[in-house]
Design a protein around this motif. Structure first.
Motif, mmCIF file in Angstrom:
data_model
loop_
_atom_site.group_PDB
_atom_site.id
_atom_site.type_symbol
_atom_site.label_atom_id
_atom_site.label_comp_id
_atom_site.label_asym_id
_atom_site.label_seq_id
_atom_site.Cartn_x
_atom_site.Cartn_y
_atom_site.Cartn_z
ATOM 1 N N GLU A 221 -13.040 -30.538 -14.472
ATOM 2 C CA GLU A 221 -13.864 -29.440 -14.961
ATOM 3 C C GLU A 221 -15.280 -29.957 -15.251
ATOM 4 O O GLU A 221 -15.544 -31.153 -15.240
ATOM 5 N N MET A 222 -16.190 -29.017 -15.505
ATOM 6 C CA MET A 222 -17.562 -29.393 -15.822
ATOM 7 C C MET A 222 -17.595 -30.338 -17.026
ATOM 8 O O MET A 222 -16.952 -30.093 -18.044
ATOM 9 N N LEU A 223 -18.327 -31.440 -16.888
ATOM 10 C CA LEU A 223 -18.415 -32.448 -17.939
ATOM 11 C C LEU A 223 -19.847 -32.554 -18.443
ATOM 12 O O LEU A 223 -20.805 -32.538 -17.657
ATOM 13 N N ALA A 224 -19.997 -32.660 -19.749
ATOM 14 C CA ALA A 224 -21.308 -32.975 -20.308
ATOM 15 C C ALA A 224 -21.621 -34.434 -20.018
ATOM 16 O O ALA A 224 -20.768 -35.309 -20.213
ATOM 17 N N LEU A 225 -22.818 -34.706 -19.542
ATOM 18 C CA LEU A 225 -23.177 -36.082 -19.183
ATOM 19 C C LEU A 225 -23.039 -37.009 -20.376
ATOM 20 O O LEU A 225 -22.634 -38.169 -20.240
ATOM 21 N N ASP A 226 -23.337 -36.508 -21.566
ATOM 22 C CA ASP A 226 -23.236 -37.331 -22.772
ATOM 23 C C ASP A 226 -21.803 -37.746 -23.076
ATOM 24 O O ASP A 226 -21.576 -38.709 -23.828
ATOM 25 N N ASN A 227 -20.827 -37.017 -22.518
ATOM 26 C CA ASN A 227 -19.428 -37.354 -22.768
ATOM 27 C C ASN A 227 -18.925 -38.497 -21.881
ATOM 28 O O ASN A 227 -17.839 -39.031 -22.118
ATOM 29 N N LEU A 228 -19.705 -38.840 -20.850
ATOM 30 C CA LEU A 228 -19.319 -39.956 -19.986
ATOM 31 C C LEU A 228 -19.661 -41.277 -20.664
ATOM 32 O O LEU A 228 -20.565 -41.356 -21.495
ATOM 33 N N ALA A 229 -18.950 -42.317 -20.274
ATOM 34 C CA ALA A 229 -19.254 -43.653 -20.787
ATOM 35 C C ALA A 229 -20.691 -44.024 -20.437
ATOM 36 O O ALA A 229 -21.156 -43.722 -19.331
ATOM 37 N N PRO A 230 -21.414 -44.654 -21.357
ATOM 38 C CA PRO A 230 -22.813 -45.006 -21.081
ATOM 39 C C PRO A 230 -23.001 -45.785 -19.783
ATOM 40 O O PRO A 230 -23.993 -45.586 -19.077
ATOM 41 N N SER A 231 -22.050 -46.669 -19.453
ATOM 42 C CA SER A 231 -22.178 -47.456 -18.225
ATOM 43 C C SER A 231 -22.021 -46.608 -16.974
ATOM 44 O O SER A 231 -22.487 -46.986 -15.897
ATOM 45 N N LEU A 232 -21.365 -45.452 -17.103
ATOM 46 C CA LEU A 232 -21.105 -44.592 -15.951
ATOM 47 C C LEU A 232 -22.239 -43.603 -15.705
ATOM 48 O O LEU A 232 -22.441 -43.156 -14.569
ATOM 49 N N ARG A 233 -22.989 -43.261 -16.742
ATOM 50 C CA ARG A 233 -24.018 -42.218 -16.601
ATOM 51 C C ARG A 233 -25.047 -42.536 -15.515
ATOM 52 O O ARG A 233 -25.336 -41.680 -14.677
ATOM 53 N N PRO A 234 -25.653 -43.745 -15.501
ATOM 54 C CA PRO A 234 -26.650 -43.998 -14.450
ATOM 55 C C PRO A 234 -26.052 -44.002 -13.056
ATOM 56 O O PRO A 234 -26.735 -43.681 -12.089
ATOM 57 N N ILE A 235 -24.778 -44.356 -12.931
ATOM 58 C CA ILE A 235 -24.122 -44.355 -11.628
ATOM 59 C C ILE A 235 -23.977 -42.925 -11.127
ATOM 60 O O ILE A 235 -24.250 -42.624 -9.955
ATOM 61 N N VAL A 236 -23.568 -42.022 -12.018
ATOM 62 C CA VAL A 236 -23.361 -40.629 -11.635
ATOM 63 C C VAL A 236 -24.686 -39.927 -11.367
ATOM 64 O O VAL A 236 -24.843 -39.203 -10.378
ATOM 65 N N THR A 237 -25.691 -40.152 -12.229
ATOM 66 C CA THR A 237 -26.969 -39.464 -12.054
ATOM 67 C C THR A 237 -27.745 -39.976 -10.846
ATOM 68 O O THR A 237 -28.666 -39.305 -10.378
ATOM 69 N N ALA A 238 -27.362 -41.122 -10.329
ATOM 70 C CA ALA A 238 -28.011 -41.641 -9.113
ATOM 71 C C ALA A 238 -27.505 -40.944 -7.860
ATOM 72 O O ALA A 238 -28.100 -41.077 -6.792
ATOM 73 N N LEU A 239 -26.398 -40.192 -7.978
ATOM 74 C CA LEU A 239 -25.816 -39.509 -6.827
ATOM 75 C C LEU A 239 -26.488 -38.167 -6.586
ATOM 76 O O LEU A 239 -26.984 -37.522 -7.501
ATOM 77 N N GLN A 240 -26.469 -37.750 -5.334
ATOM 78 C CA GLN A 240 -26.777 -36.380 -4.966
ATOM 79 C C GLN A 240 -25.458 -35.650 -4.753
ATOM 80 O O GLN A 240 -24.458 -36.270 -4.377
ATOM 81 N N PRO A 241 -25.406 -34.324 -4.993
ATOM 82 C CA PRO A 241 -24.160 -33.601 -4.715
ATOM 83 C C PRO A 241 -23.672 -33.868 -3.298
ATOM 84 O O PRO A 241 -24.445 -33.848 -2.338
ATOM 85 N N GLY A 242 -22.368 -34.176 -3.193
ATOM 86 C CA GLY A 242 -21.793 -34.516 -1.896
ATOM 87 C C GLY A 242 -21.686 -36.006 -1.652
ATOM 88 O O GLY A 242 -21.185 -36.429 -0.600
ATOM 89 N N GLN A 243 -22.121 -36.822 -2.612
ATOM 90 C CA GLN A 243 -22.051 -38.269 -2.460
ATOM 91 C C GLN A 243 -20.941 -38.847 -3.328
ATOM 92 O O GLN A 243 -20.530 -38.251 -4.324
ATOM 93 N N VAL A 244 -20.484 -40.053 -2.943
ATOM 94 C CA VAL A 244 -19.411 -40.739 -3.663
ATOM 95 C C VAL A 244 -19.946 -42.057 -4.204
ATOM 96 O O VAL A 244 -20.838 -42.673 -3.611
ATOM 97 N N THR A 245 -19.440 -42.484 -5.352
ATOM 98 C CA THR A 245 -19.862 -43.758 -5.927
ATOM 99 C C THR A 245 -19.316 -44.913 -5.102
ATOM 100 O O THR A 245 -18.397 -44.755 -4.293
ATOM 101 N N ARG A 246 -19.858 -46.086 -5.324
ATOM 102 C CA ARG A 246 -19.239 -47.308 -4.815
ATOM 103 C C ARG A 246 -17.964 -47.539 -5.614
ATOM 104 O O ARG A 246 -17.815 -47.019 -6.728
ATOM 105 N N PRO A 247 -17.019 -48.295 -5.093
ATOM 106 C CA PRO A 247 -15.801 -48.581 -5.856
ATOM 107 C C PRO A 247 -16.111 -49.237 -7.196
ATOM 108 O O PRO A 247 -16.945 -50.140 -7.285
#
Length: 423
Positions: A221-247
């Protein structure tokens, strides 16, 4: 040297042996000539291994061969203008690149050797990049100019870009029991490298993910960015919709995230403007209209009005909310440098718009935040609008964009002019 070293990729190569050694038959046979400089099959094999280790998105033999061709052209272009990489410059480049993985050059070279990569591969890669920077500096730097208007436009775009605060993610969590970490990582890398669509990622999640969301194709479901782990936030915000993170290896698993959508809100004050303008009281609308027709900017008003009238000119820089309604309405229809008339009974006010800019960009008491690589920064109050670039950082970003485009164009010209042939 655009790819950051990936410890994940290095671990995968060493743990799984993902790159098979080249056939001993014709190992050193040329596969392509670049202006009579041979690229051998062995070099291609070694570059493939190296690309895997540094986490390049494309580590195929075709990509490795093209990279080696380009490096030959870079070195040849450097020699043509007398550029030589000194031992000190080369060592500095080696240390700088290895430092991205938190290693010194010697430790990184040792890691490469354990992955079956000769030290010369690393040296050649860095030498070509170092020489090319000097070529670009010598041939292209004088041609790059950034105007104030370009900075203004880029800063405006940055300020008006919503701040991402909500994301729609899909997750894929691959179990990695003790002794099977390499296999789990290799599987995750294959999925990520395939650049899956949302449907393909969902199918992979149903097949491989070990958490309850697998049944829904990994959809969260929709997640507030602040609810993500601090280490994960820059990884997620670096993505464009339709992209996947590195492992992302975690204890007992390897994780992939797919960004389905990102939503945000405007920064406070992003739509508020600060205007700089002049006003001059005039005896009549006719006199004001005549002077307005002759005026070609704020500084020109002083010339056209003459010394006596110039003493009555008022110059102000204020937010829209502080400007009297009639004057604000007239200024709204003007471009910078234009003049207009505001009737005030039998008399009139001549108004000239000097400039308009976002209120956030006009703040004087600011904190800045640098964006790596891009160089986009803005001067804004940190408590109200974090992440807005400074003008100087915007200029740096625009410069980097232009110089990189010019360098790509130069390399393309070198390819077009080169004699590239196969045996």
């Amino acid at each position: 040297m655009r790819h950051f070293l990936s410890g994940i990729a290095l671990a995968a190569v060493m743990a799984t042996g993902a790159i098979a050694p080249a056939s001993a038959q014709n190992l050193f046979a040329p596969v392509v000539y670049v202006n009579d400089s041979a690229v051998t099959r062995y070099e291609v094999d070694q570059r493939v291994r190296f690309l895997q280790v540094i986490g390049a998105p494309d580590a195929t033999p075709q990509a490795a061969e093209q990279a080696l061709i380009d490096d030959r052209l870079r070195i040849q272009a450097a020699r043509e203008i007398g550029v030589e990489v000194s031992p000190e410059q080369l060592q500095q480049g080696l240390e700088e690149f290895a430092g991205r993985a938190g290693l010194d050059a010697a430790s990184f070279t040792a890691q490469l050797e354990r992955a079956g990569i000769e030290p010369g591969v690393f040296r050649d890669f860095v030498e070509a990049g170092t020489a090319w920077r000097q070529v670009v500096r010598a041939r292209l730097l004088p041609q790059i100019e950034i105007s104030d208007a370009e900075v203004d436009q880029a800063l405006q775009r940055a300020i008006e870009t919503p701040v991402i605060d909500r994301v729609l993610l899909s997750e894929l969590i691959i179990p990695a029991p003790p002794g099977q970490e390499g296999q789990a990582l290799a599987l995750a890398e294959r999925i990520a490298a395939s650049r899956p669509t949302e449907a393909q990622f969902a199918e992979a999640a149903r097949q491989y993910s070990a958490v309850p969301s697998a049944e829904a194709g990994g959809r969260l479901e929709m997640l507030a960015l602040d609810n993500l782990a601090p280490s994960l936030r820059p990884i997620v915000t670096a993505l464009q919709p339709g992209q996947v993170t590195r492992p992302l290896p975690v204890e007992g698993a390897v994780v992939l995230f797919f960004l389905r959508d990102a939503q945000g809100t405007m920064r406070p004050g992003a739509q508020e403007q600060v205007l700089e303008y002049l006003t001059l009281p005039m005896a009549s609308v006719t006199d004001a209209a005549s002077l307005a027709a002759r005026t070609r900017g704020c500084d020109d008003l002083y010339v056209q009005a003459g010394p006596e009238a110039s003493a009555r000119v008022q110059r102000q820089t204020v937010s829209q909310a502080q400007i009297p309604t009639l004057i604000a309405t007239r200024l709204a229809s003007l471009d910078a440098g234009e003049a207009g008339v505001v009737p005030t009974g039998a008399a009139a006010q001549l108004v000239v718009l000097c400039s308009r800019q976002p209120a956030l960009a006009a703040q004087a008491d600011v904190a800045t935040t640098a964006l790596p690589d891009d160089g986009v920064e803005a001067a804004v109050p940190q408590s109200e609008a974090p992440g807005i670039p400074t003008r100087e950082a915007v200029r740096d970003q625009l410069f980097n964009t232009k110089i990189n485009a010019a360098a790509d164009g130069l390399l393309a010209d070198l390819r077009a002019d080169a004699v590239i042939r196969r045996p």
